[in-house]
Design a protein around this motif. Structure first.
Motif, mmCIF file in Angstrom:
data_model
loop_
_atom_site.group_PDB
_atom_site.id
_atom_site.type_symbol
_atom_site.label_atom_id
_atom_site.label_comp_id
_atom_site.label_asym_id
_atom_site.label_seq_id
_atom_site.Cartn_x
_atom_site.Cartn_y
_atom_site.Cartn_z
ATOM 1 N N GLU A 65 0.832 -1.209 0.000
ATOM 2 C CA GLU A 65 0.000 0.000 0.000
ATOM 3 C C GLU A 65 0.864 1.256 0.000
ATOM 4 N N MET A 66 2.021 1.193 0.686
ATOM 5 C CA MET A 66 2.927 2.348 0.669
ATOM 6 C C MET A 66 3.403 2.619 -0.761
ATOM 7 N N ASP A 67 3.650 1.558 -1.511
ATOM 8 C CA ASP A 67 4.077 1.751 -2.904
ATOM 9 C C ASP A 67 2.969 2.391 -3.738
ATOM 10 N N MET A 68 1.729 1.944 -3.507
ATOM 11 C CA MET A 68 0.589 2.555 -4.207
ATOM 12 C C MET A 68 0.577 4.056 -3.949
ATOM 13 N N LEU A 69 0.836 4.405 -2.678
ATOM 14 C CA LEU A 69 0.792 5.810 -2.283
ATOM 15 C C LEU A 69 1.973 6.595 -2.857
ATOM 16 N N LEU A 70 3.184 6.102 -2.615
ATOM 17 C CA LEU A 70 4.376 6.876 -2.989
ATOM 18 C C LEU A 70 4.489 7.070 -4.499
ATOM 19 N N ALA A 71 4.033 6.078 -5.263
ATOM 20 C CA ALA A 71 4.132 6.182 -6.720
ATOM 21 C C ALA A 71 3.328 7.377 -7.245
ATOM 22 N N CYS A 72 2.319 7.804 -6.462
ATOM 23 C CA CYS A 72 1.504 8.955 -6.885
ATOM 24 C C CYS A 72 2.348 10.221 -7.023
ATOM 25 N N GLY A 73 3.353 10.378 -6.176
ATOM 26 C CA GLY A 73 4.170 11.597 -6.195
ATOM 27 C C GLY A 73 4.810 11.806 -7.554
ATOM 28 N N GLU A 74 5.426 10.765 -8.073
ATOM 29 C CA GLU A 74 6.105 10.858 -9.372
ATOM 30 C C GLU A 74 5.083 10.976 -10.503
ATOM 31 N N GLN A 75 3.960 10.294 -10.331
ATOM 32 C CA GLN A 75 2.934 10.333 -11.374
ATOM 33 C C GLN A 75 2.398 11.761 -11.535
ATOM 34 N N MET A 76 2.253 12.427 -10.395
ATOM 35 C CA MET A 76 1.768 13.795 -10.407
ATOM 36 C C MET A 76 2.774 14.726 -11.112
ATOM 37 N N SER A 77 4.042 14.591 -10.781
ATOM 38 C CA SER A 77 5.064 15.423 -11.454
ATOM 39 C C SER A 77 5.049 15.196 -12.953
ATOM 40 N N ALA A 78 4.955 13.935 -13.347
ATOM 41 C CA ALA A 78 5.015 13.606 -14.780
ATOM 42 C C ALA A 78 3.855 14.276 -15.515
ATOM 43 N N ALA A 79 2.654 14.148 -14.948
ATOM 44 C CA ALA A 79 1.490 14.750 -15.608
ATOM 45 C C ALA A 79 1.612 16.275 -15.625
ATOM 46 N N LEU A 80 2.029 16.861 -14.489
ATOM 47 C CA LEU A 80 2.141 18.332 -14.433
ATOM 48 C C LEU A 80 3.174 18.842 -15.440
ATOM 49 N N LEU A 81 4.276 18.124 -15.579
ATOM 50 C CA LEU A 81 5.280 18.570 -16.543
ATOM 51 C C LEU A 81 4.733 18.450 -17.966
ATOM 52 N N ALA A 82 4.041 17.347 -18.246
ATOM 53 C CA ALA A 82 3.480 17.180 -19.592
ATOM 54 C C ALA A 82 2.471 18.295 -19.885
ATOM 55 N N ILE A 83 1.665 18.615 -18.888
ATOM 56 C CA ILE A 83 0.668 19.685 -19.045
ATOM 57 C C ILE A 83 1.366 21.022 -19.340
ATOM 58 N N THR A 84 2.471 21.263 -18.660
ATOM 59 C CA THR A 84 3.241 22.506 -18.874
ATOM 60 C C THR A 84 3.865 22.531 -20.271
ATOM 61 N N ILE A 85 4.350 21.376 -20.714
ATOM 62 C CA ILE A 85 4.961 21.310 -22.052
ATOM 63 C C ILE A 85 3.892 21.476 -23.136
ATOM 64 N N GLU A 86 2.722 20.871 -22.911
ATOM 65 C CA GLU A 86 1.595 21.029 -23.859
ATOM 66 C C GLU A 86 1.297 22.512 -24.086
ATOM 67 N N LYS A 87 1.288 23.255 -22.980
ATOM 68 C CA LYS A 87 0.975 24.681 -23.031
ATOM 69 C C LYS A 87 1.969 25.431 -23.926
ATOM 70 N N MET A 88 3.208 24.888 -24.007
ATOM 71 C CA MET A 88 4.215 25.518 -24.866
ATOM 72 C C MET A 88 4.060 25.073 -26.319
ATOM 73 N N GLY A 89 3.040 24.260 -26.577
ATOM 74 C CA GLY A 89 2.740 23.877 -27.958
ATOM 75 C C GLY A 89 3.617 22.756 -28.490
ATOM 76 N N CYS A 90 4.152 21.969 -27.603
ATOM 77 C CA CYS A 90 5.062 20.908 -28.030
ATOM 78 C C CYS A 90 4.391 19.546 -27.807
ATOM 79 N N PRO A 91 4.502 18.604 -28.745
ATOM 80 C CA PRO A 91 3.877 17.294 -28.534
ATOM 81 C C PRO A 91 4.557 16.531 -27.397
ATOM 82 N N VAL A 92 3.741 16.012 -26.509
ATOM 83 C CA VAL A 92 4.296 15.392 -25.300
ATOM 84 C C VAL A 92 3.329 14.334 -24.788
ATOM 85 N N ILE A 93 3.857 13.339 -24.111
ATOM 86 C CA ILE A 93 2.992 12.381 -23.428
ATOM 87 C C ILE A 93 3.669 11.965 -22.134
ATOM 88 N N SER A 94 2.875 11.866 -21.069
ATOM 89 C CA SER A 94 3.457 11.362 -19.818
ATOM 90 C C SER A 94 3.036 9.912 -19.624
#
Ligand code: ASP
Ligand code: MG
Length: 402
Positions: A65-94
């Motif tokens: 369960e700790m792994d389920m929880l901790l993995a969220c931290g990195e998942q959130m960064s990945a999505a937020l970075l992809a969202i930021t890159i999208e805004k710059m008009g660049c093709p991206v996928i997280s």
């Protein structure tokens, strides 16, 4: 066109402005014509915060369960970075670790990477996407989420660089590269242009915090060229590779580790098999022992002192006390007010006298050495915690001047 894996640590993605900064670095690299795979850590102190959150609800939560929880931290960064890159008009996928093909064993919280199936990542690169991968996580054969241990995003980046046969793996951090000592302790420490895998491995495992030692070990084994560089300042970092021209460098860095503890078993019987019993007991409980010192026997008794990671002290002590009768010692003493300070350099092998110079520098500063350990490319001393900063400073002064 080259393929570059770029890893950004927690401090490099800590807030919106830092995410925009990372997005700029990444999109620029793509504009320069490279294929870019990004591996991110959780933002700032997210992992520690999640650990605290869980502990408030249950101090002995299962590792699954700790792994389920901790993995969220990195998942959130990945999505937020992809969202930021999208805004710059660049093709991206997280992608989460498992979407990206990271397969591990089932040892939750400290899983080993078994294999990476890079097919999805390759497909996304072929579609001209920047691929952002959540670090530190994978999936086991049962389809459960795993994490690979603290600092695991460095290892994730190296593993993907190897699997994708990347030309370079860049580890971005909040300092300019690998320094001759921690600049917070030695303000005039110098940035190294290059360092060998072996030296970096020693520095990383002796307390230098720029790279997780497991990632260096993997980079050496899989021949991944690494660069450690700043996310905030545009300047060349430190290249970590197999062979580095040594010139006259006997020592390339000074590191220290304050998370060590010393245990002394006093009055053990001076007969064969005693050390074997002590250290097998610790090994059975997966407690790593570092420096070991055994005294010359007096009458029928001898003493053995050794160090363990500070986090293992309580367990090691309890085990040794529990087995007091069978181990047959008079007294057990422990101290966690100690520091391990090390000088590392591949040039030591051919230059006798490095240890002597280090000990003289410590003596001149009135710093007492409690234990010593050496290898071909390092000399470590155990000293009082209160002397730690000063020891790093005088050793650095001895070898680098300034
Ligand atoms: N977020 C994880 C940690 O704090 C993994 C990493 O940052 O490398 O240890
Ligand atoms: Mg790190």
């Amino acid at each position: 066109m080259s393929l570059i894996v770029k890893k950004f640590g927690g401090s490099s993605v800590a807030d919106d402005n830092k995410l925009r900064n990372v997005a700029r670095i990444v999109t620029q690299s793509r504009a320069d014509g490279h294929q870019v795979v990004v591996v991110v850590s959780a933002q700032g102190d997210t992992t520690d915060d999640l650990l605290e959150k869980a502990a408030a609800l249950n101090e002995s939560a299962s590792r699954r369960e700790m792994d389920m929880l901790l993995a969220c931290g990195e998942q959130m960064s990945a999505a937020l970075l992809a969202i930021t890159i999208e805004k710059m008009g660049c093709p991206v996928i997280s992608l989460t670790g498992w979407q990206a093909g990271m397969q591990t064993d089932s040892n939750h919280a400290a899983a080993r990477i078994k294999d990476i199936d890079p097919e999805r990542v390759r497909m996304e690169l072929d579609k001209h996407n920047i691929v952002v991968i959540a670090g530190f996580q994978g999936i086991n054969k049962f389809g459960d989420v795993t994490t690979i241990g603290r600092g695991g995003s460095d290892t994730t980046a190296v593993a993907f660089a190897a699997a994708l046969k990347a030309d370079l793996c860049q580890i971005y951090t909040d300092v300019d590269g690998v320094f001759t000592a921690d600049p917070r302790i030695v303000p005039d420490a110098k940035k190294l242009d290059a360092i060998s895998f072996d030296e970096m491995l020693e520095l990383a495992s002796l307390g230098a915090q720029v790279l997780a030692s497991r990632s260096v070990e993997m980079a050496k084994r899989l021949r991944v060229k690494l660069e450690v560089l700043s996310s905030f300042r545009e300047c060349p970092g430190t290249i970590v590779k197999e062979v580095v021209k040594m010139e006259n460098m006997q020592v390339s860095g000074v590191a220290r580790d304050n998370n060590v503890a010393r245990i002394a078993l006093i009055g053990l019987k001076d007969v064969p098999g005693v050390a074997a019993r002590v250290f097998s007991l610790l090994a059975q409980h997966k407690i790593n022992v570092d420096i070991i010192l055994q005294s010359i026997g007096r009458k029928d008794a001898k003493d053995i002192s050794f160090t363990v990671a500070a986090g293992n002290l309580a367990e090691a002590r309890a085990l040794l006390e529990e087995h007091r009768e069978s181990l047959d010692y008079e007294k057990l003493e422990v101290s966690d007010r100690i520091s391990k300070v090390s000088a590392v350099g591949a040039g030591m092998v051919n230059n006798p006298g490095v240890a002597a110079r280090m000990f003289e520098a410590l003596a001149a500063a009135g710093i007492n050495i409690q234990m010593i350990s050496t290898s071909e490319i390092k000399v470590s001393v155990l000293i009082d915690l209160a002397d730690s900063d000063r020891a790093v400073q005088v050793i650095h002064q001895e070898f680098f001047g300034g």
